[in-house]
Design a protein around this motif. Structure first.
Motif, mmCIF file in Angstrom:
data_model
loop_
_atom_site.group_PDB
_atom_site.id
_atom_site.type_symbol
_atom_site.label_atom_id
_atom_site.label_comp_id
_atom_site.label_asym_id
_atom_site.label_seq_id
_atom_site.Cartn_x
_atom_site.Cartn_y
_atom_site.Cartn_z
ATOM 1 N N UNK A 2 0.853 -1.189 0.000
ATOM 2 C CA UNK A 2 0.000 0.000 0.000
ATOM 3 C C UNK A 2 0.891 1.242 0.000
ATOM 4 N N UNK A 3 0.736 2.055 -1.050
ATOM 5 C CA UNK A 3 1.532 3.270 -1.215
ATOM 6 C C UNK A 3 0.596 4.475 -1.176
ATOM 7 N N UNK A 4 0.878 5.404 -0.273
ATOM 8 C CA UNK A 4 0.126 6.658 -0.222
ATOM 9 C C UNK A 4 0.855 7.659 -1.106
ATOM 10 N N UNK A 30 2.789 1.178 3.459
ATOM 11 C CA UNK A 30 4.113 0.567 3.349
ATOM 12 C C UNK A 30 5.134 1.570 2.823
ATOM 13 N N UNK A 31 4.650 2.580 2.105
ATOM 14 C CA UNK A 31 5.524 3.587 1.501
ATOM 15 C C UNK A 31 4.705 4.849 1.249
ATOM 16 N N UNK A 32 5.379 5.993 1.347
ATOM 17 C CA UNK A 32 4.767 7.279 1.027
ATOM 18 C C UNK A 32 5.557 7.880 -0.125
ATOM 19 N N UNK A 76 11.381 0.954 -8.623
ATOM 20 C CA UNK A 76 10.822 -0.341 -9.003
ATOM 21 C C UNK A 76 10.252 -0.951 -7.742
ATOM 22 N N UNK A 77 8.939 -1.087 -7.713
ATOM 23 C CA UNK A 77 8.229 -1.612 -6.546
ATOM 24 C C UNK A 77 7.415 -2.829 -6.967
ATOM 25 N N UNK A 147 -3.946 6.498 -3.462
ATOM 26 C CA UNK A 147 -3.476 5.216 -2.935
ATOM 27 C C UNK A 147 -3.172 4.311 -4.118
ATOM 28 N N UNK A 148 -1.961 3.769 -4.126
ATOM 29 C CA UNK A 148 -1.587 2.730 -5.087
ATOM 30 C C UNK A 148 -1.510 1.418 -4.326
ATOM 31 N N UNK A 149 -2.146 0.412 -4.839
ATOM 32 C CA UNK A 149 -1.990 -0.933 -4.312
ATOM 33 C C UNK A 149 -1.204 -1.699 -5.367
#
Length: 165
Positions: A2-4, A30-32, A76-77, A147-149
């Protein structure tokens, strides 16, 4: 994962604190990713207190932030290539400047800010994502962030809200 995704927080000029709805999601992330215009070093460190932070410099960031941050980042995630840039400049539109920043580089997603206009669309197979602003909606109907999942694919969404408290 989960990326905000944030941009254009402009703190403390446009808000003294991050909106509570955003703080709740930041605590569970998990990451901003911040696409520039933190405005102050204090707002950078406040966001960093919530977890891992990746940010780029914007056009109103202080000299300290300008020295600390890069113009753009390529991440790269979970095997997904993501470009991050603020998008300011003098030629083209904000969106076209963001695309041009990664010309010749394979990206599956480009995150940008500057315009304060939430955008979620695909151009030539690349997801363009502007989270808007959680503190300065300008002429937009609502404040927003993203939000990116990230699993094997990208799922992007905006969170819209009416009060920045």
């Amino acid at each position: 994962m989960k990326v905000i995704v944030l941009s254009d927080t402009h703190m403390p000029r446009k808000a003294k604190a991050l909106p509570k709805i955003l703080q709740k999601d930041l605590e569970q992330s998990d990451l901003i990713i911040h696409a520039g215009d933190f405005q102050s070093l204090d707002s950078y460190y406040e966001l960093k207190s919530f977890g891992k932070l990746v940010g780029v410099k914007g056009n109103v960031d202080t000299l300290e932030l300008q020295a600390l941050l890069e113009e753009k980042q390529l991440l790269t995630l979970n095997g997904i290539s993501i470009g991050v840039v603020h998008g300011h400049g003098s030629k083209l539109t904000t969106e076209k400047r963001a695309i041009a920043a990664f010309e010749g580089i394979k990206t599956e997603c480009i995150i940008f800010g500057h315009s304060h206009i939430p955008i979620l669309k695909y151009v030539d197979g690349t997801l363009l994502f502007n989270p808007g602003s959680p503190t300065d909606k300008r002429r937009q109907q609502s404040y927003s962030y993203g939000i990116l999942t990230l699993n094997s694919e990208i799922h992007a969404e905006h969170v819209f809200f009416d009060h920045k408290e």
